[in-house]
Design an enzyme around this catalytic site. Structure first.
Site, mmCIF file in Angstrom:
data_model
loop_
_atom_site.group_PDB
_atom_site.id
_atom_site.type_symbol
_atom_site.label_atom_id
_atom_site.label_comp_id
_atom_site.label_asym_id
_atom_site.label_seq_id
_atom_site.Cartn_x
_atom_site.Cartn_y
_atom_site.Cartn_z
ATOM 1 N N CYS A 101 43.563 33.221 27.411
ATOM 2 C CA CYS A 101 42.338 33.845 27.915
ATOM 3 C C CYS A 101 42.039 35.075 27.065
ATOM 4 O O CYS A 101 42.950 35.847 26.757
ATOM 5 C CB CYS A 101 42.556 34.256 29.368
ATOM 6 S SG CYS A 101 41.131 35.067 30.103
ATOM 7 N N HIS A 143 39.150 27.024 34.507
ATOM 8 C CA HIS A 143 39.578 28.344 34.023
ATOM 9 C C HIS A 143 38.438 29.368 34.176
ATOM 10 O O HIS A 143 38.651 30.472 34.703
ATOM 11 C CB HIS A 143 40.016 28.243 32.559
ATOM 12 C CG HIS A 143 40.406 29.547 31.947
ATOM 13 N ND1 HIS A 143 41.706 29.871 31.632
ATOM 14 C CD2 HIS A 143 39.658 30.628 31.608
ATOM 15 C CE1 HIS A 143 41.734 31.104 31.134
ATOM 16 N NE2 HIS A 143 40.498 31.586 31.097
ATOM 17 N N GLU A 144 37.251 28.983 33.734
ATOM 18 C CA GLU A 144 36.122 29.926 33.819
ATOM 19 C C GLU A 144 35.701 30.152 35.264
ATOM 20 O O GLU A 144 35.347 31.274 35.645
ATOM 21 C CB GLU A 144 34.931 29.424 32.984
ATOM 22 C CG GLU A 144 35.202 29.295 31.498
ATOM 23 C CD GLU A 144 35.794 30.554 30.868
ATOM 24 O OE1 GLU A 144 35.470 31.673 31.316
ATOM 25 O OE2 GLU A 144 36.607 30.414 29.936
ATOM 26 N N HIS A 147 37.590 32.857 36.961
ATOM 27 C CA HIS A 147 37.160 34.236 36.679
ATOM 28 C C HIS A 147 36.142 34.722 37.714
ATOM 29 O O HIS A 147 36.100 35.909 38.040
ATOM 30 C CB HIS A 147 36.519 34.332 35.287
ATOM 31 C CG HIS A 147 37.507 34.415 34.161
ATOM 32 N ND1 HIS A 147 38.360 35.480 34.000
ATOM 33 C CD2 HIS A 147 37.765 33.585 33.129
ATOM 34 C CE1 HIS A 147 39.102 35.297 32.911
ATOM 35 N NE2 HIS A 147 38.761 34.139 32.364
HETATM 36 NI NI NI Z 1 39.646 33.433 30.569
#
Ligand code: NI
Length: 178
Positions: A101, A143-144, A147
């Protein structure tokens, strides 16, 4: 404009981001933010970027895989802009794979992700997007999406012994230790 990427330890990276009001999608300032995110992601060779990583706690994320030196083996993904995304797993099947990341520099670790998902959201014109995706594409989305919830991949690393800096992991692989 290329932003600095906020790094782990910055409190706002741990916040739950707010939905984008759909009537604000066409605002020039919001469109400019999307352009800046694309420019910033490409500058740092990221596979994806979320708005919280550049200091905007909004439910906005982008991703793209072309030929990416950070991910040379990855299947291509067209540039995708997702506003207010949601997703569901299509099956319980999980894939384990290394992730990194831009907010955690060069640290990598093994994370389980759903192998097959269906995601929805809106593109930068406000048009709904719905896709069923698998493997790397599914992993990048999850993954995004994390966030936007204030979650970083290291929170999901089950075996912390898999954590390592990219350069050291590559060394270990070349010496057949991984
Ligand atoms: Ni990331």
């Amino acid at each position: 404009m290329i932003y600095d990427i906020l790094r782990i330890g910055t409190p706002s990276l741990r916040e739950v981001s707010k939905p984008v009001p759909l009537d604000e999608i066409h605002d020039p300032a919001f469109q400019a933010l999307i352009d800046d995110m694309i420019e910033t992601m490409r500058q740092y060779n990221g596979a994806g970027l979320s708005a919280p990583q550049i200091g905007h706690n909004l439910r906005l994320m982008i991703f793209e895989i072309t030929k990416n030196p950070r991910y040379p083996e990855a299947e291509p993904i067209p540039l995708t802009i997702l506003i207010n995304p949601t997703f569901e797993a299509i099956s319980e099947e999980l894939q384990q794979g290394y992730e990194g990341c831009l907010s955690v520099d060069d640290l990598r670790g093994v994370v389980p992700r759903y192998m097959h998902i269906r995601y929805k959201g809106f593109d930068r014109t406000g048009t709904p997007i719905e896709r069923e995706v698998s493997e790397f594409h599914a992993k990048v989305f999850q993954h995004e999406f994390d966030h936007l919830e204030g979650t970083l991949f290291i929170d999901r690393v089950e075996d912390t012994k898999t954590l390592g800096f990219r350069s050291e992991l590559i060394k270990a692989i070349s010496q057949n230790h991984l």
